[in-house]
Motif scaffolding. Structure first.
Motif, PDB file in Angstrom:
ATOM      1  N   GLU A  41      -6.229 -23.926 -84.367  1.00 16.88           N
ATOM      2  CA  GLU A  41      -6.416 -22.544 -84.804  1.00 16.88           C
ATOM      3  C   GLU A  41      -7.334 -22.471 -86.015  1.00 16.88           C
ATOM      4  O   GLU A  41      -8.188 -21.588 -86.109  1.00 16.88           O
ATOM      5  CB  GLU A  41      -5.069 -21.912 -85.128  1.00 16.88           C
ATOM      6  N   ILE A  42      -7.178 -23.375 -86.950  1.00 10.52           N
ATOM      7  CA  ILE A  42      -8.032 -23.377 -88.145  1.00 10.52           C
ATOM      8  C   ILE A  42      -9.475 -23.667 -87.771  1.00 10.52           C
ATOM      9  O   ILE A  42     -10.403 -23.039 -88.284  1.00 10.52           O
ATOM     10  CB  ILE A  42      -7.498 -24.382 -89.186  1.00 10.52           C
ATOM     11  N   VAL A  45     -10.717 -20.348 -86.217  1.00 14.08           N
ATOM     12  CA  VAL A  45     -10.671 -19.125 -87.008  1.00 14.08           C
ATOM     13  C   VAL A  45     -11.529 -19.198 -88.276  1.00 14.08           C
ATOM     14  O   VAL A  45     -12.183 -18.218 -88.637  1.00 14.08           O
ATOM     15  CB  VAL A  45      -9.205 -18.773 -87.362  1.00 14.08           C
ATOM     16  N   LEU A  46     -11.544 -20.315 -88.962  1.00 19.08           N
ATOM     17  CA  LEU A  46     -12.271 -20.396 -90.238  1.00 19.08           C
ATOM     18  C   LEU A  46     -13.772 -20.129 -90.108  1.00 19.08           C
ATOM     19  O   LEU A  46     -14.322 -19.398 -90.934  1.00 19.08           O
ATOM     20  CB  LEU A  46     -12.004 -21.722 -90.918  1.00 19.08           C
ATOM     21  N   LEU A  48     -15.224 -18.190 -88.002  1.00 18.50           N
ATOM     22  CA  LEU A  48     -15.332 -16.749 -87.799  1.00 18.50           C
ATOM     23  C   LEU A  48     -15.073 -15.990 -89.095  1.00 18.50           C
ATOM     24  O   LEU A  48     -15.754 -15.007 -89.405  1.00 18.50           O
ATOM     25  CB  LEU A  48     -14.350 -16.291 -86.718  1.00 18.50           C
ATOM     26  N   LEU A  49     -14.111 -16.442 -89.867  1.00 17.14           N
ATOM     27  CA  LEU A  49     -13.803 -15.805 -91.141  1.00 17.14           C
ATOM     28  C   LEU A  49     -14.965 -15.954 -92.123  1.00 17.14           C
ATOM     29  O   LEU A  49     -15.357 -14.983 -92.785  1.00 17.14           O
ATOM     30  CB  LEU A  49     -12.530 -16.410 -91.739  1.00 17.14           C
ATOM     31  N   PHE A  50     -15.539 -17.140 -92.213  1.00 18.16           N
ATOM     32  CA  PHE A  50     -16.678 -17.347 -93.114  1.00 18.16           C
ATOM     33  C   PHE A  50     -17.882 -16.521 -92.682  1.00 18.16           C
ATOM     34  O   PHE A  50     -18.605 -15.970 -93.519  1.00 18.16           O
ATOM     35  CB  PHE A  50     -17.053 -18.827 -93.177  1.00 18.16           C
ATOM     36  N   THR A  51     -18.103 -16.423 -91.378  1.00 15.77           N
ATOM     37  CA  THR A  51     -19.208 -15.607 -90.880  1.00 15.77           C
ATOM     38  C   THR A  51     -18.997 -14.141 -91.233  1.00 15.77           C
ATOM     39  O   THR A  51     -19.933 -13.451 -91.644  1.00 15.77           O
ATOM     40  CB  THR A  51     -19.348 -15.768 -89.357  1.00 15.77           C
ATOM     41  N   LEU A  52     -17.773 -13.668 -91.099  1.00 16.38           N
ATOM     42  CA  LEU A  52     -17.463 -12.287 -91.449  1.00 16.38           C
ATOM     43  C   LEU A  52     -17.715 -12.027 -92.940  1.00 16.38           C
ATOM     44  O   LEU A  52     -18.300 -10.999 -93.310  1.00 16.38           O
ATOM     45  CB  LEU A  52     -16.014 -11.960 -91.100  1.00 16.38           C
ATOM     46  N   VAL A  53     -17.332 -12.950 -93.797  1.00 25.73           N
ATOM     47  CA  VAL A  53     -17.560 -12.800 -95.239  1.00 25.73           C
ATOM     48  C   VAL A  53     -19.062 -12.775 -95.537  1.00 25.73           C
ATOM     49  O   VAL A  53     -19.541 -11.948 -96.335  1.00 25.73           O
ATOM     50  CB  VAL A  53     -16.847 -13.921 -96.020  1.00 25.73           C
TER      51      VAL A  53
END
Length: 158
Positions: A41-42, A45-46, A48-53
Motif C-alpha cells: 500500500e505504501i 500510495v506514496l 500518488l501523494l507526492f505527485t498530488l503535493v
C-alpha cells in the motif's frame, strides 16, 4: 543458535483460549495472513501523494505568477493611457514593476504595449516557474482601456 530460537515470544493467537474468545482468535489468524500488505500500500500510495503535493504547489506558483503578470499589466496601462503617456513609458513602467516584484514565479516575461488615439492595451506573457519537472505553464495577462482626454468645461458634452 538454539538459544536465540528459544527466546522468541509466543504467537498471540496461541495465548488466547479458543473456547473463551473464538472471534478474537479468528481475527488474529486473519490478520496474520496480511503480512506485507502495508508495504504494498505504501509503495502504491506514496508516489500518488507526492505527485498530488507537487501539483498543488505548481498550481499555487502558477496563480502567483498570473497575479504578478496582471499587476504588471495594470500598472503599465495606467502609465500608457494618461494624456501625455506613450507606449515606451508603459513598457518602462511594466519593467520597473517586474523588477520591484522580483522574478520569482514569473519567468521570461515579455511585455507588449500598444497605444493609438482612442485606446491603449498592454499584454504580459511568460511562464510560471516549474515545480513539477518538465511542466512549464504559460502565463498571460491583458489590460486595455481608453486613452484619457481632458475637455474644457465649455466644450463638455451634455
Amino acid at each position: 543458535m538454539t538459544v536465540i530460537a528459544s527466546l522468541r515470544l509466543p504467537d498471540p493467537v496461541d495465548l488466547i483460549p479458543s473456547r473463551r474468545f473464538p472471534e478474537r482468535r479468528r481475527l488474529l489468524e486473519r490478520a496474520r495472513d496480511d503480512c506485507g500488505a502495508v508495504t504494498t500500500e505504501i509503495v502504491l500510495v506514496l508516489p500518488l501523494l507526492f505527485t498530488l503535493v507537487l501539483v498543488i504547489g505548481q498550481v499555487t506558483v502558477w496563480a502567483h505568477a498570473t497575479h504578478m503578470a496582471q499587476a504588471t499589466a495594470s500598472h503599465a496601462l495606467s502609465a500608457t493611457r494618461v494624456e501625455d503617456g506613450t507606449a515606451q513609458s508603459g513598457r518602462s513602467d511594466a519593467q520597473q514593476v517586474l523588477d520591484q516584484l522580483g522574478h520569482g514565479p514569473l519567468r521570461g516575461a515579455h511585455i507588449s504595449v500598444t497605444r493609438d488615439v482612442e485606446s491603449a492595451s498592454v499584454r504580459v506573457e511568460g511562464t510560471a516557474t516549474s515545480v513539477v519537472p518538465f511542466l512549464h505553464l504559460p502565463v498571460h495577462a491583458e489590460a486595455a482601456g481608453p486613452v484619457e482626454k481632458f475637455h474644457l468645461a465649455d466644450q463638455a458634452a451634455p
